[in-house]
Scaffold this motif. Structure first.
Motif, PDB file in Angstrom:
ATOM      1  N   GLY A  10      18.871   3.510  11.279  1.00  0.00           N
ATOM      2  CA  GLY A  10      17.731   2.060  10.606  1.00  0.00           C
ATOM      3  C   GLY A  10      16.806   2.103  11.234  1.00  0.00           C
ATOM      4  O   GLY A  10      15.695   2.026  10.562  1.00  0.00           O
ATOM      5  N   PHE A  11      17.315   1.240  12.153  1.00  0.00           N
ATOM      6  CA  PHE A  11      16.835   0.936  13.182  1.00  0.00           C
ATOM      7  C   PHE A  11      15.105   1.839  13.511  1.00  0.00           C
ATOM      8  O   PHE A  11      14.204   2.020  13.626  1.00  0.00           O
ATOM      9  CB  PHE A  11      17.225   0.433  13.715  1.00  0.00           C
ATOM     10  CG  PHE A  11      16.669  -0.025  15.702  1.00  0.00           C
ATOM     11  CD1 PHE A  11      16.290  -1.253  15.668  1.00  0.00           C
ATOM     12  CD2 PHE A  11      15.345   0.863  16.231  1.00  0.00           C
ATOM     13  CE1 PHE A  11      15.552  -1.871  16.633  1.00  0.00           C
ATOM     14  CE2 PHE A  11      15.113  -0.295  17.759  1.00  0.00           C
ATOM     15  CZ  PHE A  11      14.890  -1.092  17.523  1.00  0.00           C
ATOM     16  N   PHE A  12      16.027   3.324  13.916  1.00  0.00           N
ATOM     17  CA  PHE A  12      15.384   4.136  14.871  1.00  0.00           C
ATOM     18  C   PHE A  12      14.074   4.588  13.614  1.00  0.00           C
ATOM     19  O   PHE A  12      13.267   5.571  13.754  1.00  0.00           O
ATOM     20  CB  PHE A  12      15.936   5.387  14.998  1.00  0.00           C
ATOM     21  CG  PHE A  12      16.548   4.973  16.243  1.00  0.00           C
ATOM     22  CD1 PHE A  12      15.670   4.703  18.007  1.00  0.00           C
ATOM     23  CD2 PHE A  12      18.102   4.699  16.698  1.00  0.00           C
ATOM     24  CE1 PHE A  12      16.091   3.797  18.627  1.00  0.00           C
ATOM     25  CE2 PHE A  12      18.782   4.088  17.587  1.00  0.00           C
ATOM     26  CZ  PHE A  12      18.277   3.969  18.979  1.00  0.00           C
ATOM     27  N   TYR A  13      14.719   5.251  11.841  1.00  0.00           N
ATOM     28  CA  TYR A  13      13.944   5.477  11.171  1.00  0.00           C
ATOM     29  C   TYR A  13      12.850   4.810  10.883  1.00  0.00           C
ATOM     30  O   TYR A  13      11.929   5.256  10.402  1.00  0.00           O
ATOM     31  CB  TYR A  13      14.677   5.957   9.572  1.00  0.00           C
ATOM     32  CG  TYR A  13      13.934   6.248   8.869  1.00  0.00           C
ATOM     33  CD1 TYR A  13      13.832   7.427   8.185  1.00  0.00           C
ATOM     34  CD2 TYR A  13      13.699   5.324   7.560  1.00  0.00           C
ATOM     35  CE1 TYR A  13      12.972   7.325   7.064  1.00  0.00           C
ATOM     36  CE2 TYR A  13      13.313   5.351   6.481  1.00  0.00           C
ATOM     37  CZ  TYR A  13      12.570   6.493   6.035  1.00  0.00           C
ATOM     38  OH  TYR A  13      11.616   6.971   5.618  1.00  0.00           O
ATOM     39  N   CYS A  14      13.245   3.516  10.777  1.00  0.00           N
ATOM     40  CA  CYS A  14      12.198   2.114  10.061  1.00  0.00           C
ATOM     41  C   CYS A  14      11.105   1.931  11.756  1.00  0.00           C
ATOM     42  O   CYS A  14       9.798   2.232  11.635  1.00  0.00           O
ATOM     43  CB  CYS A  14      12.801   0.595  10.119  1.00  0.00           C
ATOM     44  SG  CYS A  14      11.409  -0.461   9.752  1.00  0.00           S
ATOM     45  N   ASN A  15      11.124   2.103  12.881  1.00  0.00           N
ATOM     46  CA  ASN A  15      10.342   2.192  13.693  1.00  0.00           C
ATOM     47  C   ASN A  15       9.937   4.085  13.611  1.00  0.00           C
ATOM     48  O   ASN A  15       8.584   3.437  13.879  1.00  0.00           O
ATOM     49  CB  ASN A  15      10.668   2.406  15.753  1.00  0.00           C
ATOM     50  CG  ASN A  15      10.384   1.827  16.035  1.00  0.00           C
ATOM     51  OD1 ASN A  15       9.439   0.785  16.195  1.00  0.00           O
ATOM     52  ND2 ASN A  15      10.353   3.078  17.842  1.00  0.00           N
ATOM     53  N   ARG A  16       9.893   4.518  13.954  1.00  0.00           N
ATOM     54  CA  ARG A  16       9.559   6.114  13.573  1.00  0.00           C
ATOM     55  C   ARG A  16       8.230   6.217  12.755  1.00  0.00           C
ATOM     56  O   ARG A  16       7.366   6.493  12.272  1.00  0.00           O
ATOM     57  CB  ARG A  16      10.327   7.420  13.354  1.00  0.00           C
ATOM     58  CG  ARG A  16       9.931   8.744  13.264  1.00  0.00           C
ATOM     59  CD  ARG A  16      10.841   9.776  13.490  1.00  0.00           C
ATOM     60  NE  ARG A  16      11.176   9.938  12.389  1.00  0.00           N
ATOM     61  CZ  ARG A  16      12.812   9.183  11.785  1.00  0.00           C
ATOM     62  NH1 ARG A  16      13.610   8.760  13.351  1.00  0.00           N
ATOM     63  NH2 ARG A  16      13.879   9.054  11.321  1.00  0.00           N
ATOM     64  N   THR A  17       8.975   5.661  10.784  1.00  0.00           N
ATOM     65  CA  THR A  17       8.526   5.438  10.063  1.00  0.00           C
ATOM     66  C   THR A  17       7.451   4.371  10.138  1.00  0.00           C
ATOM     67  O   THR A  17       5.716   5.046   9.992  1.00  0.00           O
ATOM     68  CB  THR A  17       8.611   4.611   8.848  1.00  0.00           C
ATOM     69  OG1 THR A  17       9.421   5.977   8.741  1.00  0.00           O
ATOM     70  CG2 THR A  17       7.837   5.150   7.599  1.00  0.00           C
ATOM     71  N   PHE A  18       6.892   3.568  10.692  1.00  0.00           N
ATOM     72  CA  PHE A  18       5.782   1.890  11.243  1.00  0.00           C
ATOM     73  C   PHE A  18       4.911   3.238  12.516  1.00  0.00           C
ATOM     74  O   PHE A  18       3.506   3.002  11.986  1.00  0.00           O
ATOM     75  CB  PHE A  18       6.441   0.794  11.982  1.00  0.00           C
ATOM     76  CG  PHE A  18       5.659   0.472  12.064  1.00  0.00           C
ATOM     77  CD1 PHE A  18       5.137  -0.803  11.357  1.00  0.00           C
ATOM     78  CD2 PHE A  18       4.935  -0.047  13.623  1.00  0.00           C
ATOM     79  CE1 PHE A  18       4.130  -1.512  11.603  1.00  0.00           C
ATOM     80  CE2 PHE A  18       3.895  -0.891  13.789  1.00  0.00           C
ATOM     81  CZ  PHE A  18       4.136  -1.745  12.810  1.00  0.00           C
ATOM     82  N   VAL A  19       5.645   3.879  13.089  1.00  0.00           N
ATOM     83  CA  VAL A  19       4.474   4.657  14.360  1.00  0.00           C
ATOM     84  C   VAL A  19       3.509   5.855  14.104  1.00  0.00           C
ATOM     85  O   VAL A  19       2.598   5.950  13.877  1.00  0.00           O
ATOM     86  CB  VAL A  19       6.293   5.039  15.555  1.00  0.00           C
ATOM     87  CG1 VAL A  19       4.495   5.851  16.619  1.00  0.00           C
ATOM     88  CG2 VAL A  19       5.689   4.083  16.443  1.00  0.00           C
ATOM     89  N   MET A  20       4.078   6.057  12.670  1.00  0.00           N
ATOM     90  CA  MET A  20       3.762   7.233  12.076  1.00  0.00           C
ATOM     91  C   MET A  20       2.886   6.605  11.157  1.00  0.00           C
ATOM     92  O   MET A  20       1.962   7.228  11.066  1.00  0.00           O
ATOM     93  CB  MET A  20       4.162   7.925  11.225  1.00  0.00           C
ATOM     94  CG  MET A  20       5.324   8.693  12.328  1.00  0.00           C
ATOM     95  SD  MET A  20       6.180  10.079  11.450  1.00  0.00           S
ATOM     96  CE  MET A  20       5.374  11.054  10.249  1.00  0.00           C
ATOM     97  N   GLU A  21       2.992   6.474  10.139  1.00  0.00           N
ATOM     98  CA  GLU A  21       1.929   5.862   9.369  1.00  0.00           C
ATOM     99  C   GLU A  21       0.688   4.391   9.326  1.00  0.00           C
ATOM    100  O   GLU A  21       0.516   4.159   8.533  1.00  0.00           O
ATOM    101  CB  GLU A  21       2.830   5.521   7.708  1.00  0.00           C
ATOM    102  CG  GLU A  21       3.864   6.438   7.948  1.00  0.00           C
ATOM    103  CD  GLU A  21       4.521   6.034   6.031  1.00  0.00           C
ATOM    104  OE1 GLU A  21       4.414   5.002   5.619  1.00  0.00           O
ATOM    105  OE2 GLU A  21       5.006   7.185   5.447  1.00  0.00           O
ATOM    106  N   CYS A  22       1.404   3.342  10.265  1.00  0.00           N
ATOM    107  CA  CYS A  22       0.533   2.548  10.763  1.00  0.00           C
ATOM    108  C   CYS A  22       0.184   2.666  11.747  1.00  0.00           C
ATOM    109  O   CYS A  22      -0.178   2.955  12.492  1.00  0.00           O
ATOM    110  CB  CYS A  22       1.292   1.396  11.512  1.00  0.00           C
ATOM    111  SG  CYS A  22       0.306  -0.146  11.900  1.00  0.00           S
TER     112      CYS A  22
END
Length: 575
Positions: free
Chosen positions: A412-424
């Motif tokens: 969950g930690f890595f998915y959340c971080n990866r999603t944030f980096v891509m979409e923000c």
């Protein structure tokens, strides 16, 4: 009455205002309009000349004044247009009578406004001069020259701001002393020596040079005096006028008719309503400053072009789906800015006075770009805040797992971080990156701290559950013993010989953690999600096995189960 004022002087006789009476007459015209305007000094016979061109008597045509102040105030039109066929197009020709120059009680600025307005409105501008061409008469053409230099021949595709009026020098003189009227005008337009560097002579010489270049846009014509008794001209018919005058007058009508063209403004002819709108724009520009300027006219004609260029710029930026990175927005801005300026360069009017329009375009583009920067900042903050909140909620959810799993937390930690980096994306990304890093690190530290405590408690609970199952449900003696050993070890030995910190760093604890992680979470099975359904299935299976399966197969077992020895005992019961 078909003679109407369209422009009148204001109270101070310095600026001009529109007259609705004349404008309403013009609005009714549906054909393309051409304008014949007459300008010149006051009491020079302009109104009489117009009546002659229209074949009207003084009592039916324009008012004629003698031996008093100028009769015409402002600009008047003959409200009944003359219909002509020009190059196969039916054109309505209107005749303008203007207030004379240099009359009593007026400022030079007012004369300049009258002259400028007539210059812009007219298709043919008759410069009515008595006797000769004076230096002051040439000086008065400075505005016409500026307009010609700014607009004449400025054609981009089918776009034309407006063609300057055909200038007709009309010299009212009986004897030309062996020269043609064109030679007389040409001589008047030759440079005058200026050895002393007189500023006024130098300015007039510049006008002379410009007028000479514009030779193909002007012509000269002479008209003898109609009669010696000028005050009685309105009472005379053609038989009483000088025969030569009547002949030349008819020739003048032919010359004017041959050079009449419909008024073109920005690539199209004008009907009555469009002409009135054009007049309103021009008058607003001429009244704008203390003195009329060509620059104000240039701004009026470039206004529509500026709007088109600005629209091109906006459409380019509006094609972006905000938010975008600042570098990309800057890149698109530079491309759109270049396209807008290229379009303006191709279509703008004015050679010398277009600088103000260019500056205005740059200023408007800057305003639009700043608005897009603010919008991009807002959308970026909005998007990043949403993704940050989602990650924060997800981290909070992972903190309260029923069955804690480091593997699940890390996923969950890595998915959340990866999603944030891509979409923000966008300007807010850097700020939210910092917040995100702090939040994730804090969540990880808190989870690790709680993870070991929760796992220890779950193992103690597991040992007690196994004791109950082994004692009362399965009645498996070895299972109960193993569970008791595990419980005693966790509750006594670890507390006596290991501190909490040393326990969590012990190799044995790492083995336990690895085993727990394998059981609780894997890509195929998330035990935290399915714990309750699996527990219910196990209880159902145990209930079935305990109640039905053992009865069918008997009580035999290869395992050392608890047995009831009282059934086979021969000893009497002590109770």
């Amino acid at each position: 009455l078909v003679r109407f004022p369209i422009v009148e002087p204001d109270y101070g006789h310095t600026k001009l205002r529109l007259s609705e009476q004349g404008l309403e007459a013009i609005r009714r015209i549906e054909n393309p309009i051409a304008i014949v305007g007459v300008i010149g000094p006051y009491r020079s016979g302009k109104s009489f000349l117009l009546n002659q061109l229209l074949s009207l008597s003084c009592d039916k045509g324009f008012g004629v004044g003698h031996m008093r102040d100028t009769k015409t105030k402002g600009i008047w039109i003959w409200g009944k247009p003359v219909e002509m066929d020009v190059d196969g197009t039916k054109v309505s020709v209107l005749y303008l009578d203007t207030e004379g120059f240099e009359s009593v009680g007026k400022s030079n600025v007012y004369d300049d406004r009258i002259f400028a307005l007539a210059t812009v409105l007219s298709s043919v501008l008759i410069y009515n001069l008595p006797e000769t061409v004076r230096e002051a008469d040439i000086s008065r053409l400075s505005f016409a020259v500026e307009i010609a230099e700014e607009f004449y021949g400025r054609v981009k595709g089918e776009e034309i701001a407006f063609e300057p009026a055909k200038l007709l020098w009309l010299i009212q003189r009986d004897f030309l002393q062996g020269k043609s009227v064109q030679q007389m005008v040409n001589e008047a337009l030759q440079r005058v020596p200026n050895d002393n560097g007189n500023k006024y002579i130098d300015e007039v010489n510049q006008i002379r040079d410009s007028l000479a270049v514009m030779g193909n846009n002007s012509t000269a014509f002479s008209l003898p005096q109609p009669h010696l008794q000028r005050t009685k001209l309105c009472d005379m018919d053609d038989k009483e006028l000088e025969p030569l005058y009547v002949t030349r007058r008819e020739q003048l009508k032919q010359v004017v008719g041959s050079i009449i063209k419909p008024k073109f403004v920005q690539g199209k002819t004008l009907n009555g309503k469009e002409f009135v709108s054009f007049l309103q724009q021009i008058l607003e520009a001429l009244n704008k400053g203390e003195i009329p300027s060509t620059g104000s006219l240039v701004e009026i004609f470039n206004k529509a072009i500026l709007e088109r260029c600005l629209k091109v710029y906006k459409e380019k930026l509006e094609g972006l789906r905000l938010p975008v990175p600042v570098e990309k927005l800057q890149q698109i801005h530079e491309v759109a800015n270049g396209e807008a300026k290229l379009l303006f360069d191709k279509q703008h009017f004015g050679k010398h006075h277009a600088v103000q329009s260019i500056l205005k375009l740059e200023d408007e583009i800057t305003k639009v770009y700043k608005n897009f920067l603010l919008a991009n900042e807002y959308q970026s903050s909005k998007l990043c805040e949403a993704r940050f909140s989602e990650c924060e909620d997800q981290m909070d959810h992972l903190q309260v797992l029923k069955l804690p799993s480091m593997a699940k937390f890390n996923a969950g930690f890595f998915y959340c971080n990866r999603t944030f980096v891509m979409e923000c994306v966008g300007p807010a990304k850097e700020r939210y990156d910092h917040r995100m890093s702090k939040m994730l690190l804090k969540s990880r530290a808190l989870f690790i701290k709680e993870y070991n405590n929760k796992l220890f408690n779950w193992l103690v609970t597991f040992a007690l559950v196994m004791v109950v199952l082994g004692r009362f449900v399965i009645k498996f003696f070895l299972l109960e013993i193993a569970a008791w050993v595990m419980f005693i070890f966790l509750e006594t030995y670890t507390r006596m010989f290991w501190s909490a910190e040393s326990l969590y760093y012990n190799p044995a604890w790492h083995i336990i953690v690895s085993s727990w992680e394998t059981i609780v979470y894997s890509p195929l099975l998330d035990l935290d999600r399915w714990a309750i359904p699996i527990a219910l299935l196990l209880l159902f299976w145990l209930f079935y096995w305990r109640c039905f399966a053992r009865r069918k197969r008997g009580s035999r077992s290869v395992l050392p189960l608890y047995k009831n020895s009282h059934k086979n005992s021969s000893r009497p019961r002590s109770d």
